[in-house]
Each structure stands twice: as C-alpha cells, then as structure tokens.
Design a protein around this motif. Structure first.
Motif, PDB file in Angstrom:
ATOM      1  N   ASN A 146      25.194  -2.921  36.207  1.00  0.00           N
ATOM      2  CA  ASN A 146      25.691  -1.623  36.676  1.00  0.00           C
ATOM      3  C   ASN A 146      26.038  -0.768  35.463  1.00  0.00           C
ATOM      4  O   ASN A 146      26.998  -1.046  34.752  1.00  0.00           O
ATOM      5  N   MET A 149      29.475   0.587  34.409  1.00  0.00           N
ATOM      6  CA  MET A 149      30.454  -0.322  33.818  1.00  0.00           C
ATOM      7  C   MET A 149      30.229  -0.378  32.314  1.00  0.00           C
ATOM      8  O   MET A 149      29.485  -1.210  31.802  1.00  0.00           O
ATOM      9  N   SER A 152      33.278  -4.617  30.948  1.00  0.00           N
ATOM     10  CA  SER A 152      33.436  -5.514  32.093  1.00  0.00           C
ATOM     11  C   SER A 152      32.165  -5.617  32.929  1.00  0.00           C
ATOM     12  O   SER A 152      32.207  -5.889  34.119  1.00  0.00           O
ATOM     13  N   ASP A 153      31.013  -5.394  32.313  1.00  0.00           N
ATOM     14  CA  ASP A 153      29.772  -5.516  33.062  1.00  0.00           C
ATOM     15  C   ASP A 153      29.534  -6.949  33.518  1.00  0.00           C
ATOM     16  O   ASP A 153      28.914  -7.185  34.548  1.00  0.00           O
ATOM     17  N   THR A 155      31.824  -9.038  34.627  1.00  0.00           N
ATOM     18  CA  THR A 155      32.626  -9.251  35.826  1.00  0.00           C
ATOM     19  C   THR A 155      31.937  -8.681  37.055  1.00  0.00           C
ATOM     20  O   THR A 155      31.800  -9.346  38.085  1.00  0.00           O
ATOM     21  N   GLU A 156      31.481  -7.450  36.966  1.00  0.00           N
ATOM     22  CA  GLU A 156      30.831  -6.794  38.093  1.00  0.00           C
ATOM     23  C   GLU A 156      29.491  -7.466  38.408  1.00  0.00           C
ATOM     24  O   GLU A 156      29.143  -7.669  39.572  1.00  0.00           O
ATOM     25  N   LYS A 159      30.098 -10.801  40.121  1.00  0.00           N
ATOM     26  CA  LYS A 159      30.550 -10.602  41.501  1.00  0.00           C
ATOM     27  C   LYS A 159      29.362 -10.376  42.423  1.00  0.00           C
ATOM     28  O   LYS A 159      29.298 -10.943  43.525  1.00  0.00           O
ATOM     29  N   ARG A 160      28.409  -9.559  41.998  1.00  0.00           N
ATOM     30  CA  ARG A 160      27.236  -9.320  42.839  1.00  0.00           C
ATOM     31  C   ARG A 160      26.400 -10.591  43.019  1.00  0.00           C
ATOM     32  O   ARG A 160      25.829 -10.831  44.087  1.00  0.00           O
ATOM     33  N   PHE A 200      36.588  -1.996  36.159  1.00  0.00           N
ATOM     34  CA  PHE A 200      36.292  -2.818  37.337  1.00  0.00           C
ATOM     35  C   PHE A 200      37.238  -2.450  38.483  1.00  0.00           C
ATOM     36  O   PHE A 200      36.814  -2.350  39.638  1.00  0.00           O
ATOM     37  N   GLU A 203      36.121   0.757  39.999  1.00  0.00           N
ATOM     38  CA  GLU A 203      34.867   0.567  40.736  1.00  0.00           C
ATOM     39  C   GLU A 203      35.110  -0.076  42.093  1.00  0.00           C
ATOM     40  O   GLU A 203      34.425   0.228  43.070  1.00  0.00           O
ATOM     41  N   MET A 204      36.104  -0.965  42.170  1.00  0.00           N
ATOM     42  CA  MET A 204      36.268  -1.801  43.359  1.00  0.00           C
ATOM     43  C   MET A 204      37.437  -1.409  44.259  1.00  0.00           C
ATOM     44  O   MET A 204      37.499  -1.860  45.404  1.00  0.00           O
TER      45      MET A 204
END
Length: 263
Positions: A146, A149, A152-153, A155-156, A159-160, A200, A203-204
């Motif tokens: 993403n 981001m 913390s790319d 982490t994201e 998660k996906r 993050f 974003e969330m």
C-alpha cells in the motif's frame, strides 16, 4: 554499508539483485555502477523519485526477471547462503517467511542491549514480520504494498495477507545487519517506527471499535516493554531495561509527533 552488503550477498546465490534508489544522497548510484560492471547479469539498478518504501518495493517487484521467489531485504542485511536456502524451503509450508536478525557486532551497551531486545522475535507463525522476508514472486504481485503507507508498510501488508488466510512465519535462520548501533541511528529507527504506527492507525481507525483503538495505543508498550520481559532472562531484562524505556519513548514520540504535528 551498501558496498559491504553487496559483496556479502553476491556470494549467496541470488539469481539477481534489484536495487531501487529513491533519491538517496550517499553516492549509491556510483557505487552500484561499479558492481554492475563486474556483475552485469546479476545486478539491476533503478533510480526513482522518493515516494516511500512501499513504492520502491512495488517498483522493484515489477522489474524482477522471471524468478519463482523474491526476497525483500535492506541495504544493511547480510544473508548467509544457508539462511536463504532454509527460508526458501520453508515457503513450501508458509506463504511469507522471515528470519532472525541480529547486529553484526556487539561491543557497546547499545549493541548488546539491541541484540537482547531482538530475542523477543521468536520462531513460529506470526501476525506481522519485517524484512528480510521471502515469498513466491506471485504473492508480491497479488498483494502489492500500500503506497499510502510511507512507514509501517510491513504491518499493513501482513494484515492483508492474514485477512486472506495466508500463513506468515519467522524462521530461526539468522541474518546479520550493520548500522543502527549508535544513538542517532537508534533514534531515527524508532521514531520512524512510531510514524509507521501513526500511519497504520490513521489507515485503520475507521474500521476499528473504540476498544481496538485503545489496544493500538497500548501496542507500543506491549511490544517494547512487555514482550521482551517474556522472552529474556531476568538478568537480560534488567540489563536491557534502560534501552527498552528509550525505544518505547522514541516510538511514542514518533507516533504522537506525526499524528498531532503533521499538517
């Protein structure tokens, strides 16, 4: 740092090394060109506008030749052949495989404490891992990073993967890294991670309940102070405690600064 890393990793057996430079100011292009002349079929170099790590990773993946596996690693990572082999073999069971990373040298208090801190990264299935990690090239193309981001790319991205029922694993295979062993580098790294936490969160947060938002704010304390307590001996934890307090403060500082001061 990059020169030393290239020398080490060219002997590891990688089919190709793709280097993406986002407007660095440390003479990276000139250094890499020297290596390209020696290894014209093994090194690709691209200079692109500075748009964050996620953008650079996506760009690099798009330039990889027809290879079954791709590994993302930083310019400070040394990957022994046996570590790479073990990680690739483990992709038969898991979709994304990371490894244990320790500092190449351990002489000063900061270096020793940093290596103790890293013992919190245990082997087994994980929710989130960081580079170096390896997966089939098709995974990185199916799940591009993403680009919103900027930090913390990982982490994201992870998660996906987990939302899609992918398995993430941290191997006990070891790589070493250089850098991040003096105070300015430690400050830069943990403040950057704090900015990543903030990104993050932003974003969330629209998907989260109030309880989940509170968990997010306690995440830094859990990761930086509580998790090491579970994985270190009493003496190691006591020795490392000042370092842990520092990293927790820096990470919260980076998060708060980004959330409340960034326009």
């Amino acid at each position: 740092m990059l020169k030393r890393t290239l020398k080490e990793n060219l002997n590891t057996g990688f089919k190709q090394i793709v280097i993406v430079d986002g407007e660095s100011t440390d003479n990276t292009e000139s250094l890499v060109k020297d290596f390209q002349r020696q290894y014209p079929s093994k090194i690709k170099f691209f200079s692109i506008p500075k748009k964050g790590m996620a953008n650079a990773r996506n760009f690099g993946t798009s330039k990889v030749d027809d290879t079954e596996y791709t590994m993302h690693a930083g310019p400070d990572n040394f990957l022994p052949s046996e570590t790479v082999k073990q990680m690739v073999e483990q992709t038969n069971q898991y979709d994304l495989v990371s490894c244990q990373t320790f500092l190449h040298e351990s002489h000063s208090y900061l270096e020793k404490a940093h290596n103790c801190y890293k013992k919190r990264y245990f082997e087994g299935e994980q929710e989130v891992v960081g580079t170096p990690y390896v997966a089939k090239t098709t995974l990185f193309k199916e799940f591009p990073f993403n680009e919103n981001m900027l930090n913390s790319d990982d982490t994201e991205f992870c998660k996906r993967l987990k939302d899609s029922q992918k398995k993430i694993y941290r191997s006990f295979a070891i790589c070493t890294e250089i850098g991040f062993n003096d105070l300015p580098n430690i400050i830069e790294r943990w403040v950057r991670w704090g900015r990543g936490d903030a990104l993050f969160y932003k974003e969330m947060q629209h998907q989260w309940t109030f309880s989940r938002k509170i968990q997010s704010w306690f995440h830094t304390m859990r990761i930086e102070l509580i998790s090491p307590f579970k994985h270190l001996s009493f003496l190691e934890y006591f020795y490392t405690f000042p370092f842990l307090l520092l990293t927790m403060y820096l990470r919260y500082h980076g998060r708060l600064k980004y959330l409340f001061l960034k326009k």
